[in-house]
Design an enzyme around this catalytic site. Structure first.
Site, mmCIF file in Angstrom:
data_model
loop_
_atom_site.group_PDB
_atom_site.id
_atom_site.type_symbol
_atom_site.label_atom_id
_atom_site.label_comp_id
_atom_site.label_asym_id
_atom_site.label_seq_id
_atom_site.Cartn_x
_atom_site.Cartn_y
_atom_site.Cartn_z
ATOM 1 N N LYS A 1 1.542 35.527 22.217
ATOM 2 C CA LYS A 1 1.921 35.424 20.831
ATOM 3 C C LYS A 1 1.007 36.007 19.969
ATOM 4 C CE LYS A 1 4.517 30.784 20.968
ATOM 5 N NZ LYS A 1 4.356 30.658 22.372
ATOM 6 N N GLU B 1 -2.309 28.597 13.247
ATOM 7 C CA GLU B 1 -1.463 29.017 12.092
ATOM 8 C C GLU B 1 -1.416 28.087 10.896
ATOM 9 O OE1 GLU B 1 2.430 30.126 13.524
ATOM 10 O OE2 GLU B 1 1.765 32.184 14.170
ATOM 11 N N HIS C 1 8.607 19.895 18.115
ATOM 12 C CA HIS C 1 8.625 21.635 18.203
ATOM 13 C C HIS C 1 9.901 21.812 19.171
ATOM 14 C CE1 HIS C 1 5.104 21.499 15.932
ATOM 15 N NE2 HIS C 1 4.376 20.756 16.998
ATOM 16 N N ARG D 1 14.840 36.881 26.148
ATOM 17 C CA ARG D 1 15.781 36.418 26.968
ATOM 18 C C ARG D 1 16.950 35.770 26.091
ATOM 19 N NH1 ARG D 1 14.868 31.142 25.885
ATOM 20 N NH2 ARG D 1 12.804 30.205 25.452
#
Length: 682
Positions: free
Chosen positions: A116, A200, A235, A297
Site C-alpha cells: 500500500k 492515514e 472494514h 484481481r
C-alpha cells in the site's frame, strides 16, 4: 483461445469461473484440499486434483502443488480467482516460467500495487489524489506514533500488504495508539506474513466508491463504472451496489479517468479495481475523492457491475489473457438499471458476528433468473469449515432503478433460509429495510451509526414462533408414531394415533424449548389435541389459543414448510429439525430452538458462571491476564485467532482470575475453557 483452464481457488468463485468457462467451451480443472474433496466446485469441474491437507497453507497456497496439477492435466492457463494466490507476484512469475497463462495482470503490476505504501507513492506521481498519511519505510512504534500525532487523530492503521479488513485498526487518541498498532501488526503478520503498516487520516463520514477498470495487452483501458461499497463491518464489505447512488456524472467521469490513469501508470492488463474514499459535501466533507488502494484481481462484488453493464467480466478476463482486445470501447459502455449484492455469511450477529462452523442442514435460496442471481460454492449438507472464509453465498439483485432493486433485495432475503448454524440474513434484512439505506444516506460507518436499529438486543421468541415450533414437533411426532404403528401387527390400535389419546381424556403434551437468547429461561408450551385435529395451545405467558397445521415436506432443501392457522391467523414457516435442534424460518428471520428433554438434567443447566470458553476453534495469540489478577466486566482477557481474524474474549463481570488454561500458541477446540474467573459476591 484457452482450451484447458485450471482454477487455483475454491468455493463460489471457482464455481462462478467454471460456469463461464463451460459456456465458452473451455475444459476446467479444479484443485481441492482434503476438506473440499466433495465440494461443489470439484463436482462441477471436468477434472479435479488433490493438492494437500485442509489448511490453506498446505493446499491452496502451495504454488508447487498447483503448478504440478496444471502440468499433469495439460492446462494452458491458471485463473487464481480472488484471495489465496491471486495477488501474489511470485505466483504470476512462476506461471510464466512454467509457460502457463496467468489470468491476471503482469507480476510487475501486482508488485507495484502489492504494498500500500509503494502504491500510494506511485499514485502520487501519477497525479491521483491521496488521503493525508504516512507511507514511509520506518516502522519504529515511536516514529509511527509521532506521525499519527502529526496527521491528527483519529487515524487508521492499515497493514501495508493486506486487504479484506485484516490488519486494520482505528486509533482515536495517542493513549490507545500503541494497543491498536500492536493488534494491527499481529493480524497483518498472521494473515500476510508481513507486519508493516501505514497510517492515514481517518475521515469523518466517507463513502467507499471503487472503479472497475479493464485493460488489454494492446494498450486499451476502460472503466466499467463504479460500485458503492460503503456499508462495511470491521472494514469488510457487507453491501455493494452499482452504480453508486447520488454520484454526479462529472464526478463519476473524473473518478473513472483517475482509475484509468492509475492502471496505465503500472502497465496494467486484465481486471482490476481502483478503490477511493469519497468525502461528500453533504456530510461535511470537502467533496473530493482519495486513492486507497488497487486490487489487482477480480473483486467479490463484480456481479453488480456485470448486471448494470450486461458484460461477463470472467469472459473478458479469459479473452484478454489469451491475447485478445477488449470487447468494447469506453463509448460503447453504458449503465442500465441498478444492482445490489449482499454477502451471506455463517456468523452470529447476536454474538459479535462470531463465525460459525457446522453442516448446512437446510438451504433454500430465492428463485433465480434475469433479476436475481445467487453465487455460491455450497449445497445443502455441505459443511462450513474452520479452515476457510465462512461465506455461504452472494445474493445479487437487479431492477430498473434503486428503489425497485431495494424492494427486490428485501424479497430475496425473505425467501433465503440457512439452517444448521447461524447466518447473517436477519442483519442483512435489517439493513435493506432501514430508512437510512432506503434514502441512500451511506458512509463507511453506516452500521456503527445505526447499530441500535440493526443489532437490537436479542429477545425471546414470540408466542407466534413458539406456537409454530410446538405444532411442528407435534406433527412430526404423530407422523413418526403412525409410521411405527404401520410396521406392527395392530396398526389400528388407539395407542398408535399419535394424538395424546387416553382412555378417559386427552392429556396435554408439554414441550420445553431453550433458545440462543443469552440469559433466557427455558420456555414451556402446553398443547392438547382437539377432536377436529387441531390443538389447544397454552403459551408461557398464559395466553391460550387454537392452532391447526399441516406439514409439506421439502427434501430438496432439508425439512419442509409448515402451514398453520394460529389464533385465527394463517402462517407459513420454513422448518428443519435435527434431533432436538429446530430451525424455524419466517420472512427475514431465523429462529433456532432446542427441544429440551426434561429427563436430561444437563440440558437445562445454563452453567457457564465465570468460565470463559472459546466460541470457535482457534489459536491463542495473546493472554492478557495471569492467575490472581483482578479483572473488571468487559476487560480483554485472551485474544484468539480464528478464520483469519482476531477475536477478543472479555470478562463477563468483575472478579479474580482463578486459572489460565492455555498459553500463547496453543490450538484450542470449540468450547474449550480458556480462563476461570471467580466472580465477586453480590
Amino acid at each position: 483461445m484457452i482450451e484447458t483452464l485450471l482454477i487455483a481457488n475454491r468455493g463460489e468463485i471457482a464455481c462462478r469461473i467454471i460456469r463461464t468457462a463451460r459456456r465458452l467451451g473451455i475444459r476446467t480443472v479444479a484443485v481441492y484440499s482434503d476438506a473440499d474433496a466433495d465440494a461443489l466446485h470439484v463436482t462441477l469441474a471436468d477434472e479435479a486434483v488433490r493438492i494437500g491437507a485442509a489448511p490453506a497453507r498446505d493446499s491452496y497456497l502451495r504454488m508447487d502443488a498447483i503448478l504440478d496439477a496444471a502440468a499433469r492435466t495439460g492446462a494452458q492457463a491458471i485463473h487464481p480467482g480472488y484471495g489465496f494466490l491471486s495477488e501474489n507476484a511470485g505466483f504470476a512469475e512462476a506461471c510464466a516460467a512454467a509457460d502457463l497463462i496467468f489470468v491476471g495482470p503482469p507480476a510487475s503490476a501486482i508488485r507495484a500495487m502489492g504494498g500500500k505504501s509503494e502504491a500510494k507513492a506511485l499514485m502520487e506521481t501519477a497525479g491521483v489524489p491521496l488521503v493525508p498519511g504516512y507511507h514511509g519505510e520506518e516502522q519504529n512504534s515511536g516514529v509511527l506514533a509521532a506521525e499519527a500525532a502529526r496527521i491528527g487523530f483519529p487515524v487508521l492503521i492499515k497493514a501495508s500488504a493486506g486487504g479484506g479488513g485484516k490488519g486494520m485498526k482505528v486509533a482515536t487518541s495517542a493513549e490507545d495508539f500503541h494497543e491498536q498498532l500492536a493488534s494491527a501488526k499481529r493480524e497483518a503478520q498472521a494473515a500476510f506474513g508481513n507486519d508493516r503498516v501505514l497510517i492515514e487520516k481517518y475521515l469523518g463520514r466517507p463513502r467507499h466508491v471503487e472503479i472497475q477498470v479493464f485493460a488489454d495487452s494492446h494498450g486499451n483501458c476502460v472503466y466499467l463504472f463504479e460500485r458503492d461499497c460503503s456499508i462495511q463491518r470491521r472494514h469488510q464489505k457487507v453491501v455493494e451496489e452499482a452504480p453508486a447512488p447520488n454520484l454526479p456524472l462529472e464526478l463519476r467521469q473524473e473518478m473513472g479517468a483517475a482509475a484509468v490513469a492509475a492502471a496505465k501508470a503500472i502497465g496494467y492488463v486484465g481486471a482490476g479495481t481502483v478503490e477511493f474514499l469519497l468525502d461528500p459535501v453533504e456530510t461535511g466533507g470537502d467533496g473530493r475523492f482519495y486513492f486507497m488502494e488497487m486490487n489487482t484481481r477480480l473483486q467479490v462484488e463484480h456481479p453488480v457491475t456485470e448486471y448494470i453493464t450486461g458484460q461477463d467480466l470472467v469472459e473478458w478476463q479469459l479473452r484478454v489473457a489469451a491475447g485478445g482486445a477488449l470487447p468494447l470501447s469506453q463509448s460503447e459502455l453504458a449503465v442500465n438499471g441498478h444492482a445490489i449484492e449482499v454477502r451471506l455469511y455463517a456468523e452470529d450477529p447476536d454474538k459479535g458476528f462470531l463465525p460459525q462452523t457446522g453442516t448446512l442442514s437446510h438451504l433454500r435460496f430465492p428463485e433465480t433468473g434475469s433479476q436475481v442471481r445467487v453465487d455460491t460454492g455450497v449445497r445443502q449438507g455441505d459443511a462450513i469449515s474452520i479452515h476457510y472464509d465462512p461465506m455461504i453465498a452472494k445474493l445479487i439483485v437487479w431492477d430498473v432503478d434503486r428503489p425497485a432493486a431495494v424492494r427486490r433485495l428485501r424479497q430475496a432475503l425473505a425467501e433465503t433460509e440457512v439452517g444448521g448454524l447461524s447466518a447473517n440474513i436477519p442483519f442483512l434484512a435489517a439493513i435493506a429495510g432501514h430508512p437510512g439505506f432506503l434514502a441512500a444516506d451511506l458512509d463507511t460507518r453506516f452500521i456503527e451509526r445505526h447499530q441500535a436499529d440493526l443489532l437490537p438486543p436479542p429477545t425471546p421468541p414470540s408466542g407466534e414462533v413458539l406456537s409454530l415450533a410446538a405444532l411442528g414437533v407435534l406433527l412430526e411426532r404423530k407422523a413418526e408414531t403412525v409410521a411405527a404403528a404401520a410396521r406392527t401387527k395392530d396398526p389400528w390400535s388407539p395407542w398408535a394415533t399419535g394424538d395424546s389419546w387416553r382412555l378417559n381424556d386427552a392429556v396435554p403434551e408439554v414441550l420445553t424449548f431453550a433458545t440462543s437468547h443469552e440469559g433466557g429461561e427455558p420456555l414451556e408450551v402446553r398443547a392438547c389435541r382437539r377432536r377436529d385435529g387441531g390443538f389447544d395451545i397454552t403459551l408461557p405467558t398464559g395466553e391460550e389459543l387454537t392452532g391447526h397445521a399441516r406439514f409439506e415436506p421439502d427434501e430438496a432443501h432439508g425439512g419442509g414448510r409448515l402451514v398453520a392457522e394460529v389464533g385465527g391467523r394463517r402462517l407459513t414457516a420454513g422448518w428443519s429439525r435435527r434431533g432436538r435442534e429446530l430451525d424455524l424460518f419466517r420472512p427475514g428471520r431465523h429462529h433456532r430452538l432446542t427441544l429440551i428433554d426434561p429427563l436430561d438434567v444437563g440440558m437445562v443447566d445454563a452453567g457457564g458462571g465465570g468460565r470463559l470458553v472459546a466460541p470457535m476453534p482457534g489459536k491463542v495469540i495473546a493472554v492478557l491476564v495471569a492467575t490472581g489478577d483482578r479483572v473488571e466486566k468487559g476487560q480483554a482477557l485472551v485474544v484468539l485467532e480464528a478464520m483469519k481474524m482476531e477475536h477478543t474474549i472479555k470478562a463477563q463481570g468483575p472478579g479474580t482470575v482463578e486459572s489460565v488454561r492455555y498459553a500463547i500458541g496453543d490450538q484450542v477446540p470449540d468450547g474449550a475453557e480458556l480462563i476461570i474467573v471467580t466472580g465477586d459476591e453480590a
